[in-house]
Design a protein around this motif. Structure first.
Motif, PDB file in Angstrom:
ATOM      1  N   GLY A 154      15.264  69.687   1.721  1.00 19.95           N
ATOM      2  CA  GLY A 154      15.062  69.795   0.283  1.00 19.95           C
ATOM      3  C   GLY A 154      15.167  68.498  -0.474  1.00 19.95           C
ATOM      4  O   GLY A 154      14.734  68.411  -1.628  1.00 19.95           O
ATOM      5  N   HIS A 155      15.708  67.456   0.167  1.00 24.61           N
ATOM      6  CA  HIS A 155      15.817  66.149  -0.479  1.00 24.61           C
ATOM      7  C   HIS A 155      14.678  65.210  -0.079  1.00 24.61           C
ATOM      8  O   HIS A 155      14.542  64.121  -0.643  1.00 24.61           O
ATOM      9  CB  HIS A 155      17.162  65.498  -0.151  1.00 24.61           C
ATOM     10  CG  HIS A 155      18.340  66.261  -0.681  1.00 24.61           C
ATOM     11  ND1 HIS A 155      19.562  66.281  -0.059  1.00 24.61           N
ATOM     12  CD2 HIS A 155      18.464  67.045  -1.789  1.00 24.61           C
ATOM     13  CE1 HIS A 155      20.409  67.042  -0.754  1.00 24.61           C
ATOM     14  NE2 HIS A 155      19.752  67.519  -1.798  1.00 24.61           N
ATOM     15  N   ASP A 156      13.878  65.655   0.930  1.00 24.17           N
ATOM     16  CA  ASP A 156      12.784  64.796   1.387  1.00 24.17           C
ATOM     17  C   ASP A 156      11.689  65.668   2.026  1.00 24.17           C
ATOM     18  O   ASP A 156      11.660  65.855   3.242  1.00 24.17           O
ATOM     19  CB  ASP A 156      13.297  63.769   2.388  1.00 24.17           C
ATOM     20  CG  ASP A 156      12.230  62.742   2.764  1.00 24.17           C
ATOM     21  OD1 ASP A 156      11.110  62.821   2.219  1.00 24.17           O
ATOM     22  OD2 ASP A 156      12.529  61.865   3.605  1.00 24.17           O
ATOM     23  N   PHE A 157      10.792  66.177   1.208  1.00 25.30           N
ATOM     24  CA  PHE A 157       9.719  67.033   1.715  1.00 25.30           C
ATOM     25  C   PHE A 157       8.703  66.240   2.540  1.00 25.30           C
ATOM     26  O   PHE A 157       7.882  66.823   3.251  1.00 25.30           O
ATOM     27  CB  PHE A 157       9.006  67.738   0.556  1.00 25.30           C
ATOM     28  CG  PHE A 157       9.715  68.965   0.071  1.00 25.30           C
ATOM     29  CD1 PHE A 157       9.453  70.206   0.638  1.00 25.30           C
ATOM     30  CD2 PHE A 157      10.653  68.886  -0.944  1.00 25.30           C
ATOM     31  CE1 PHE A 157      10.112  71.345   0.198  1.00 25.30           C
ATOM     32  CE2 PHE A 157      11.314  70.016  -1.389  1.00 25.30           C
ATOM     33  CZ  PHE A 157      11.052  71.248  -0.821  1.00 25.30           C
ATOM     34  N   GLY A 160       8.079  66.969   6.231  1.00 26.95           N
ATOM     35  CA  GLY A 160       7.336  68.136   6.682  1.00 26.95           C
ATOM     36  C   GLY A 160       8.268  69.230   7.171  1.00 26.95           C
ATOM     37  O   GLY A 160       9.432  69.308   6.767  1.00 26.95           O
ATOM     38  N   ILE A 161       7.782  70.092   8.058  1.00 27.96           N
ATOM     39  CA  ILE A 161       8.595  71.183   8.604  1.00 27.96           C
ATOM     40  C   ILE A 161       9.612  70.594   9.577  1.00 27.96           C
ATOM     41  O   ILE A 161       9.240  69.982  10.577  1.00 27.96           O
ATOM     42  CB  ILE A 161       7.714  72.231   9.303  1.00 27.96           C
ATOM     43  CG1 ILE A 161       6.706  72.828   8.312  1.00 27.96           C
ATOM     44  CG2 ILE A 161       8.573  73.325   9.922  1.00 27.96           C
ATOM     45  CD1 ILE A 161       5.646  73.704   8.959  1.00 27.96           C
ATOM     46  N   VAL A 162      10.906  70.806   9.295  1.00 24.00           N
ATOM     47  CA  VAL A 162      11.941  70.213  10.145  1.00 24.00           C
ATOM     48  C   VAL A 162      12.519  71.222  11.137  1.00 24.00           C
ATOM     49  O   VAL A 162      13.192  70.837  12.097  1.00 24.00           O
ATOM     50  CB  VAL A 162      13.081  69.632   9.279  1.00 24.00           C
ATOM     51  CG1 VAL A 162      12.574  68.478   8.438  1.00 24.00           C
ATOM     52  CG2 VAL A 162      13.727  70.704   8.406  1.00 24.00           C
ATOM     53  N   ASP A 163      12.255  72.522  10.960  1.00 22.84           N
ATOM     54  CA  ASP A 163      12.730  73.536  11.893  1.00 22.84           C
ATOM     55  C   ASP A 163      11.946  74.821  11.666  1.00 22.84           C
ATOM     56  O   ASP A 163      11.371  75.029  10.581  1.00 22.84           O
ATOM     57  CB  ASP A 163      14.226  73.790  11.707  1.00 22.84           C
ATOM     58  CG  ASP A 163      14.901  74.257  12.998  1.00 22.84           C
ATOM     59  OD1 ASP A 163      14.169  74.614  13.953  1.00 22.84           O
ATOM     60  OD2 ASP A 163      16.142  74.285  13.050  1.00 22.84           O
TER      61      ASP A 163
END
Length: 591
Positions: A154-157, A160-163
């Protein structure tokens, strides 16, 4: 000693056909004052802390600073149907009606207007918006897609998808917000397999096993609700069809799971019928449920799903907690006539009841001292307006509008307004505040109204006790004790109560004796042993019921709260009376 800083005044906004205005108050005397000039718009939404207000126009989304009324951001995006701020106000999420080859779900940086995430979303609903969920600290964001939940930083979109959490058939998801330690998922019934809810830890969710799980039938949709503290989740499971044909709106069941996996099961509700509303307290320590066929029942449960208090029965389908969790409003809106009952959560005492007919929306003010109801279009085209009540239910302000589309309080940051107990002058010392009418006979009781055996002549005394108890409640709030007249009446009532209890015991004993007499010479036949056992069980049940009533009467008289074991026994009263009726029928048949 420095003087305490004055708290800021409350604000609310109203949206009329010619635009939206932000108003200052209460007390709204001599009249509301607009702090933002009227803005023509289709809809509006505050940030959670009330610092910003976003409005939708046909061609743009404009964000205003509420303190100054100045425009701080304008997004030139047309056709926006829904907007939402992230919890800290860092992002603004928008949804446009889908068009071919267009990514219509967008997350914007609320300070710069830059796009940080853009994806395609087929549709939304009131229960699924906002599509991208944020934790309270905005450290985690997630989104449900087909058979998967995608997680973002949420602090660095830009990462991308992180999980990912893959779960076949998943149809619902709810991220715990404070803290963001767990996520609850829902899979509806599929090809004869039961519906299920699972709880996962948010750390390395793709490799995690569920820490809690519950399966159940009769569910094709579910509402998942976490408490503050992320220790438990409520699951309101519904089915479109009621196979018993008792409800046109289908069936509903309420389930409960703890995030540590120690408890999972159905919430123990003591009345059949639909679940009208369920809400966690803002403190996260307990939750309240309104359920059952009308008149509905209201029960308070602990954070580990133990019944704490019965609010009685009434024409209610709506629960509203004040932001601090101090006060509760139980109301009956929609197809109900607008009854409202106001309660103090700390003392579990009722201030009384009033009405707000034809209310479409209702909401506590951020300071928890005022409650607003609004009648709005297009739901209702006539009698549009707002009513503002004090926390004790007395009407404080009312304003009519020829046409009103929205009315909402401006939120405030958590902790700005302290948790303040009711004033000693609440409800009683205001000469205009008459005792509420139609107060249920069991209001303020830890159990439903006491059953009275046939031929018992206690109805008049019960009615007198209810009237006096409410009067004394008002006296107690005003003075911290009973008035002289209340003390005199209390003594009379105690004498009457003692006499009534003796009569009740005599009636109970006579009923058992009469049933034993009806057996006649049954002891001579083969059924004598069974009949004797039934009579013995019946005497034991009447003894338990007398003990329950005596315990309740003593608690009411002394003002001492019932213990957990006493509350559990009190909750068994209705089932005990059912068993009495069943045994009486058996004895009569055997005779």
């Amino acid at each position: 000693m420095a003087a305490a800083a004055a708290l800021p005044p409350l604000n609310l906004y109203v949206r009329e056909p010619d635009g939206l205005s932000l108003l200052v108050g209460p007390p709204f005397a001599p009249g509301p004052v607009a702090t933002i000039d009227k803005v023509t718009c289709n809809s509006a939404r505050f940030s959670d802390d009330g610092s910003k207000l976003a409005v939708i126009t046909p061609d743009a989304v404009t964000v205003y600073a509420c303190d100054t009324g100045k425009e701080v951001l304008k997004l030139l995006v047309a056709g926006v149907a829904a907007i939402s701020f992230s919890p800290q106000g860092s992002y603004l999420q928008t949804f446009q009606k889908p068009q071919a080859q267009q990514k219509n779900l967008t997350i914007w940086n609320a300070l710069t207007g830059a796009i940080v995430l853009q994806q395609f979303q087929k549709s939304i609903s009131k229960t699924t918006w906002p599509t991208v969920q944020f934790s309270e600290d905005e450290s985690i964001a997630c989104r449900l897609v087909t058979n998967e939940v995608h997680f973002f930083d949420g602090h660095d979109f830009a990462k991308g998808i992180v999980d990912r959490l893959r779960l076949s058939g998943i149809d619902g998801v709810q991220l715990s917000s404070s803290p963001p330690s767990h996520i609850a998922t829902y899979v509806p019934e599929i090809k004869g397999a039961p519906a299920s809810v699972q709880i996962f830890e948010t750390t390395q969710v793709s490799q995690a096993q569920p820490v809690a799980r519950r399966s159940f039938f009769k569910s094709n949709t579910a509402q998942l609700t976490w408490n503050k503290g992320s220790t438990g989740v409520l699951v309101l499971a519904t089915s479109d069809v009621d196979k018993t044909n008792q409800s046109y709106y289908g069936e509903s069941r309420l389930h409960f799971l703890t995030s540590d996996g120690r408890h999972e099961g159905a919430v123990p509700l003591s009345k059949e019928g639909p679940i009208h509303d369920v809400q966690w307290s803002p403190t996260g320590k307990d939750f309240l449920v309104i359920y059952g066929f009308m008149p509905a029942k209201a029960t308070l449960f602990s954070a580990v799903c133990k019944p704490l208090f019965e609010f009685g029965q009434g024409p209610y389908n709506t629960i509203r907690w004040s932001p601090q969790g101090r006060f509760i409003c139980l109301a009956g809106f929609g197809n109900l006539p607008g009854d409202m009952a106001f309660w103090d959560r700390e003392t579990l005492k009722s201030f009384g009841t009033t009405k707000a007919p034809m209310s479409v929306t209702s909401e506590w003010s951020p300071d928890g001292r005022h409650f607003m109801t609004a009648t709005t279009a297009p739901r209702l085209q006539v009698d549009n307006g707002i009513k503002i009540f004090k926390y004790d239910g007395t009407l404080h302000y009312e304003k009519k509008y020829s046409k009103l589309y929205q009315a909402e309080w401006r939120p405030a940051r958590i902790g700005l307004y302290p948790d303040t107990p009711p004033s000693p002058r609440a409800r009683k010392l205001d000469a205009k505040a008459a005792p509420a009418k139609n107060v249920p006979a069991n209001i303020g009781s830890s159990t439903p109204g006491t059953y009275r055996p046939p031929h018992s002549s206690q109805s008049a005394s019960v009615k007198a006790q209810v009237t006096l108890s409410f009067s004394e409640l008002c006296d107690g709030l005003a003075t911290g004790g009973l008035s002289k007249s209340a003390l005199k009446n209390k003594k009379k009532r105690e004498n009457r109560k003692e006499k009534d209890q003796q009569e009740s015991k005599a009636v109970d004993d006579s009923n058992v004796t009469s049933l034993e007499a009806q057996l006649g010479d049954a002891s001579l036949d083969s059924n004598s042993a069974d009949a004797g056992d039934l009579a013995k069980k019946l005497r034991a049940l009447h003894k338990k019921l007398r003990q329950i009533e005596e315990t309740r009467a003593k608690a009411t008289e002394t003002g001492v709260a019932l213990t957990a074991s006493q509350l559990e026994k009190q909750s068994q009263e209705s089932s005990l009376w059912e068993e009495v009726k069943h045994l009486e029928a058996q004895l009569t048949t055997s005779n």
